[in-house]
Each structure stands twice: as structure tokens, then as C-alpha cells.
Design a protein around this motif. Structure first.
Motif, short mmCIF file in Angstrom:
data_model
loop_
_atom_site.label_atom_id
_atom_site.label_comp_id
_atom_site.label_asym_id
_atom_site.label_seq_id
_atom_site.Cartn_x
_atom_site.Cartn_y
_atom_site.Cartn_z
N LEU A 165 92.13 62.27 -17.93
CA LEU A 165 92.43 60.80 -17.67
C LEU A 165 91.27 60.04 -17.37
CD1 LEU A 165 95.41 61.65 -15.48
CD2 LEU A 165 95.57 60.95 -17.84
N LYS A 166 90.07 60.76 -17.56
CA LYS A 166 88.67 59.78 -17.39
C LYS A 166 88.43 59.70 -16.09
CE LYS A 166 89.30 57.52 -21.73
NZ LYS A 166 89.92 56.21 -22.31
N ASN A 167 89.08 60.40 -15.00
CA ASN A 167 88.92 60.68 -13.79
C ASN A 167 87.30 61.31 -13.63
OD1 ASN A 167 91.25 59.27 -12.79
ND2 ASN A 167 92.12 61.28 -12.98
N ILE A 168 86.57 60.81 -12.91
CA ILE A 168 85.15 61.30 -12.79
C ILE A 168 84.76 61.82 -11.27
CG2 ILE A 168 82.64 61.06 -12.91
CD1 ILE A 168 83.30 58.98 -15.26
N ILE A 169 84.31 62.84 -11.11
CA ILE A 169 83.74 63.47 -9.88
C ILE A 169 82.38 63.15 -9.67
CG2 ILE A 169 83.77 65.14 -8.03
CD1 ILE A 169 86.43 65.96 -8.97
N LEU A 170 81.77 62.69 -8.81
CA LEU A 170 80.26 62.54 -8.59
C LEU A 170 79.97 63.11 -7.22
CD1 LEU A 170 79.79 58.64 -9.77
CD2 LEU A 170 79.36 60.89 -11.05
N SER A 171 78.67 63.67 -7.03
CA SER A 171 78.18 64.05 -5.73
C SER A 171 76.94 63.18 -5.53
CB SER A 171 77.86 65.51 -5.79
OG SER A 171 76.77 65.81 -6.76
N ASP A 172 76.51 63.14 -4.46
CA ASP A 172 75.47 62.20 -3.86
C ASP A 172 75.21 61.06 -4.48
OD1 ASP A 172 74.41 64.94 -2.67
OD2 ASP A 172 73.47 65.48 -4.48
N VAL A 173 76.19 60.44 -3.91
CA VAL A 173 76.44 58.75 -4.48
C VAL A 173 76.12 57.93 -3.52
CG1 VAL A 173 78.48 57.55 -5.36
CG2 VAL A 173 78.70 59.96 -5.38
N VAL A 174 75.67 56.87 -4.32
CA VAL A 174 75.10 55.56 -3.66
C VAL A 174 76.33 54.63 -4.21
CG1 VAL A 174 73.65 53.61 -3.21
CG2 VAL A 174 72.79 56.01 -3.27
N GLU A 175 77.22 54.02 -3.27
CA GLU A 175 78.17 53.01 -3.82
C GLU A 175 77.76 51.56 -3.44
OE1 GLU A 175 82.82 53.18 -3.34
OE2 GLU A 175 81.72 52.41 -1.61
N LYS A 176 77.80 50.74 -4.43
CA LYS A 176 77.57 49.21 -4.10
C LYS A 176 78.74 48.48 -4.66
CE LYS A 176 72.67 50.03 -5.07
NZ LYS A 176 71.61 49.65 -6.04
N ARG A 177 79.16 47.70 -3.65
CA ARG A 177 80.56 46.67 -3.76
C ARG A 177 80.02 45.48 -3.67
NH1 ARG A 177 85.78 49.06 -2.00
NH2 ARG A 177 85.42 51.10 -2.17
N ALA A 178 80.75 44.76 -4.55
CA ALA A 178 80.45 43.02 -4.58
C ALA A 178 82.00 42.78 -4.44
CB ALA A 178 80.05 42.47 -5.80
N ILE A 179 82.59 42.09 -3.02
CA ILE A 179 83.83 41.97 -2.90
C ILE A 179 83.89 40.50 -2.95
CG2 ILE A 179 85.60 41.78 -1.46
CD1 ILE A 179 84.60 44.28 0.05
N VAL A 180 84.85 39.85 -3.97
CA VAL A 180 84.97 38.50 -4.23
C VAL A 180 86.24 37.99 -3.68
CG1 VAL A 180 84.81 36.68 -6.06
CG2 VAL A 180 83.58 38.57 -6.31
N VAL A 237 82.54 61.59 -4.47
CA VAL A 237 83.54 60.66 -4.80
C VAL A 237 84.21 60.81 -6.17
CG1 VAL A 237 83.55 58.21 -5.45
CG2 VAL A 237 81.87 58.70 -3.73
N LEU A 238 85.52 60.47 -6.09
CA LEU A 238 86.38 60.68 -7.20
C LEU A 238 86.44 59.29 -7.50
CD1 LEU A 238 88.44 61.86 -9.05
CD2 LEU A 238 90.26 61.37 -7.27
N VAL A 239 86.18 58.91 -9.06
CA VAL A 239 86.56 57.72 -9.46
C VAL A 239 87.38 57.57 -10.54
CG1 VAL A 239 85.20 56.14 -11.19
CG2 VAL A 239 83.64 57.67 -9.68
#
Length: 142
Positions: free
Chosen positions: A80-95, A118-120
Motif C-alpha cells: 500500500l506504499k506505507n513506508i517505515i523509516l528510522s532515525d527520522v528528522v521530520e519538518k512540517r510547514a503548517i498552512v 515513523v510510519l509514513v
């Protein structure tokens, strides 16, 4: 009768059998699996977009768009194209599109955080990037 049989055998031997669409699809799917399997353990950047609706009454109904960029080490991908990442830096731009009043996109708030895993979700995924150096390694191995 024998000559007709030999003609049919010769015709069958000379004909080129084109691959059926499901075989081509399986070959492409296997190639994609090979490439993704060699990407495991590499740093990737995932771009996501989600739309959140907040507010209880219709008069206070607000629409917020969140653009997320998550960079981490690829651990797993499912069908289903779900991706699991480790050691993640997440950047958000909330509009906040509710406050824009027709002028540009509205108020933007930037948030950054570090996460262990993180589960993407694949439904929000818009793009996945890999560094050029890692891509060369992946393509050579596959």
C-alpha cells in the motif's frame, strides 16, 4: 496430411511469441521489488501532504494543510506504499488557509522534530527521494 502437419510445426517455430501483459507486469513488478530491496538501509526523503479540518460548528470550520518532509533510513515498504523509516528528522510547514483572506496561502508555521521511527502512510505520500550517490549504488546492485 503429413505435409500439413509439418507446415503447421514450421509456422509455429518461426512465429515470435509476444509476452502477455500479465507477464510484462510481473517482470516490471519484480524489477521494482529488486530496486526497492536494495534501497533498504539507505537514507530517503519522503514528502507528504495532509488536509486537516478543525472546528466544531460550521461557522468556526477551519481548513489546515500540513506539508511534511521526513528524512530517515528506509526499513520497510508494503504493497500500500506505507513506508517505515528510522532515525527520522521530520519538518512540517503548517498552512492555515482560513486566515489567508484571499492574500497568498495564509499563515505558515514551521516545526521540526527528531523521531526514532515513523510510519509514513502511503495515502499521503507525494514523493520519495534518494541521494544521487545512493541511487547509483542501488542501480548497480539491481
Amino acid at each position: 496430411a503429413t505435409s500439413r502437419k509439418h507446415q503447421m510445426q514450421a509456422q509455429n517455430m518461426n512465429s515470435v511469441i509476444a509476452p502477455t501483459p500479465h507477464l510484462v507486469h510481473d517482470v516490471n513488478r519484480n524489477k521494482s521489488r529488486d530496486i526497492i530491496s536494495h534501497m533498504i538501509g539507505k537514507r530517503v526523503t519522503c514528502h507528504l501532504v495532509s488536509v486537516n479540518n478543525t472546528g466544531k460548528a460550521s461557522s468556526s470550520f477551519r481548513r489546515m494543510t500540513t506539508k511534511i518532509v521526513a528524512t530517515g533510513t528506509l526499513l520497510c515498504v508494503d504493497r500500500l506504499k506505507n513506508i517505515i523509516l528510522s532515525d527520522v528528522v521530520e519538518k512540517r510547514a503548517i498552512v492555515d488557509t482560513d486566515n489567508s483572506e484571499g492574500e497568498g496561502e495564509g499563515e505558515v508555521e514551521f516545526v521540526e522534530r527528531s523521531l526514532n521511527q515513523v510510519l509514513v502512510p502511503g495515502v499521503y505520500l507525494t514523493k520519495v527521494e534518494i541521494s544521487h550517490a545512493d541511487l547509483k549504488v542501488v542501480l548497480v546492485k539491481s
